[in-house]
Design an enzyme around this catalytic site. Sequence first.
Site, PDB file in Angstrom:
ATOM      1  N   TYR A  56     -17.660 -26.792  21.924  1.00  0.00           N
ATOM      2  CA  TYR A  56     -16.820 -27.440  22.848  1.00  0.00           C
ATOM      3  C   TYR A  56     -17.362 -26.951  24.235  1.00  0.00           C
ATOM      4  O   TYR A  56     -17.222 -25.965  24.914  1.00  0.00           O
ATOM      5  CB  TYR A  56     -15.380 -26.937  22.599  1.00  0.00           C
ATOM      6  CG  TYR A  56     -14.748 -27.373  21.285  1.00  0.00           C
ATOM      7  CD1 TYR A  56     -15.451 -28.414  20.727  1.00  0.00           C
ATOM      8  CD2 TYR A  56     -13.775 -26.671  20.840  1.00  0.00           C
ATOM      9  CE1 TYR A  56     -14.727 -28.980  19.414  1.00  0.00           C
ATOM     10  CE2 TYR A  56     -13.150 -27.102  19.769  1.00  0.00           C
ATOM     11  CZ  TYR A  56     -13.588 -28.057  18.811  1.00  0.00           C
ATOM     12  OH  TYR A  56     -13.017 -28.609  17.782  1.00  0.00           O
ATOM     13  N   LEU A 206      -1.262 -36.332  17.210  1.00  0.00           N
ATOM     14  CA  LEU A 206      -1.252 -37.280  18.212  1.00  0.00           C
ATOM     15  C   LEU A 206      -2.137 -38.271  18.544  1.00  0.00           C
ATOM     16  O   LEU A 206      -1.906 -39.261  19.172  1.00  0.00           O
ATOM     17  CB  LEU A 206      -0.258 -36.746  19.675  1.00  0.00           C
ATOM     18  CG  LEU A 206       0.629 -35.952  19.693  1.00  0.00           C
ATOM     19  CD1 LEU A 206       0.845 -35.513  21.048  1.00  0.00           C
ATOM     20  CD2 LEU A 206       1.983 -36.501  19.157  1.00  0.00           C
ATOM     21  N   ARG A 208      -5.132 -38.240  19.399  1.00  0.00           N
ATOM     22  CA  ARG A 208      -5.618 -38.212  20.592  1.00  0.00           C
ATOM     23  C   ARG A 208      -4.787 -38.920  21.835  1.00  0.00           C
ATOM     24  O   ARG A 208      -5.418 -39.422  22.773  1.00  0.00           O
ATOM     25  CB  ARG A 208      -6.971 -38.620  20.503  1.00  0.00           C
ATOM     26  CG  ARG A 208      -7.958 -37.805  19.464  1.00  0.00           C
ATOM     27  CD  ARG A 208      -9.272 -38.734  19.082  1.00  0.00           C
ATOM     28  NE  ARG A 208      -9.932 -37.688  18.013  1.00  0.00           N
ATOM     29  CZ  ARG A 208      -9.531 -38.012  16.863  1.00  0.00           C
ATOM     30  NH1 ARG A 208      -8.529 -38.685  16.389  1.00  0.00           N
ATOM     31  NH2 ARG A 208     -10.172 -37.102  15.899  1.00  0.00           N
ATOM     32  N   GLY A 209      -3.502 -38.785  21.690  1.00  0.00           N
ATOM     33  CA  GLY A 209      -2.681 -39.278  22.592  1.00  0.00           C
ATOM     34  C   GLY A 209      -2.338 -40.725  22.508  1.00  0.00           C
ATOM     35  O   GLY A 209      -1.424 -41.224  22.967  1.00  0.00           O
ATOM     36  N   SER A 212       1.340 -40.625  21.524  1.00  0.00           N
ATOM     37  CA  SER A 212       2.005 -39.404  22.131  1.00  0.00           C
ATOM     38  C   SER A 212       3.133 -40.086  22.972  1.00  0.00           C
ATOM     39  O   SER A 212       4.296 -39.359  23.289  1.00  0.00           O
ATOM     40  CB  SER A 212       1.241 -38.775  23.119  1.00  0.00           C
ATOM     41  OG  SER A 212       0.794 -39.648  24.251  1.00  0.00           O
TER      42      SER A 212
END
Length: 333
Positions: A56, A206, A208-209, A212
């Site tokens: 990452y 979620l 990746r949004g 959300s």
Amino acid sequence: MNTRTLGPAGPSVSALGLGLMGMSDFYGPADETESIATVHAALDAGITLLDTGDFYGSGHNELLASAALKSRDRDQVRLSVKFGALRDPAGGFIGFDARPVAVKNSLAQTLRRLGTDHVDIYRPARLDPAVPIEDTVGAIAEMVQAGYVRHIGLSEVGADTLRRAHAVHPIADLQIEYSLISRGVEESILPTARELGIAITAYGVLSRGLISGHWSKERSTAGSDFRSHSPRFAEGNLGTNLALVDALRGVAEAKGATVAQVAIAWVLSRGTDVVPLVGARRRDRLTESLGALEVELTAADLAAVEGAVPRDAAVGDRYDAGQMAMLDSERGR
């Protein structure tokens, strides 16, 4: 903060974990000061499980975690680390390496970047098709014996691989995408994990949004943002998927909660052997996610949630075709 255990002999962790990936990579620029403040807020709220990966930001995420933990008690934190993905200087992915020698080399660098003498859970990010899982797990087991690793985890592997790995050394948890719109794990992987006593750390809760409650058709993404290449966010799919979110919003409002809180609470309801990882990059999003712990979903609520977002109702795969082909979890699930 309630706690859950990752496997019969695994570590006790907070009922919610914090995924640090987005603080360094994949979702566009992040504010490092805010990221560290968010980690501190999570720890102050009782979150003990922090998830990172050595690839990452090509090491940046581990350095960020180290900076955030400098003023904290290391023994109160459970660090989960993924390894194996290979990247070039431009940030591109150029392969995967889970050979025993790579296990030890990657771990040595992780320990140095994190500024710690051990990792609580160490796992290959994907199955290396060129290396038997027995060899990879065996090498991590040697690191357990040497004291550098406390527990072994896996990520995105199928039921057969899970069995083979567990026969070599007990597996504490399987990290895999699990959300209202990603439920493939329920077919054979989750039953196998439960048979073997392996916990699930669920990422992408979620999506990746997407679910959300904060995403819209008008929201744009930069080229470096994973979502600009994600099938579920693609034109032609996004509208259908956001219609599911709108339906879920009605259920959430009836509960006095947000869409994100209900989506996280649904994952929490899957069992005490399931630990959701939230990917909050800011304190306000973290606060919202923590609110899910206060949302109690009754049987009627769960029926309403799944009525609003039926299984397999979302359109588009969770990754692009190239990445889907790398997922052992998607083969014969």
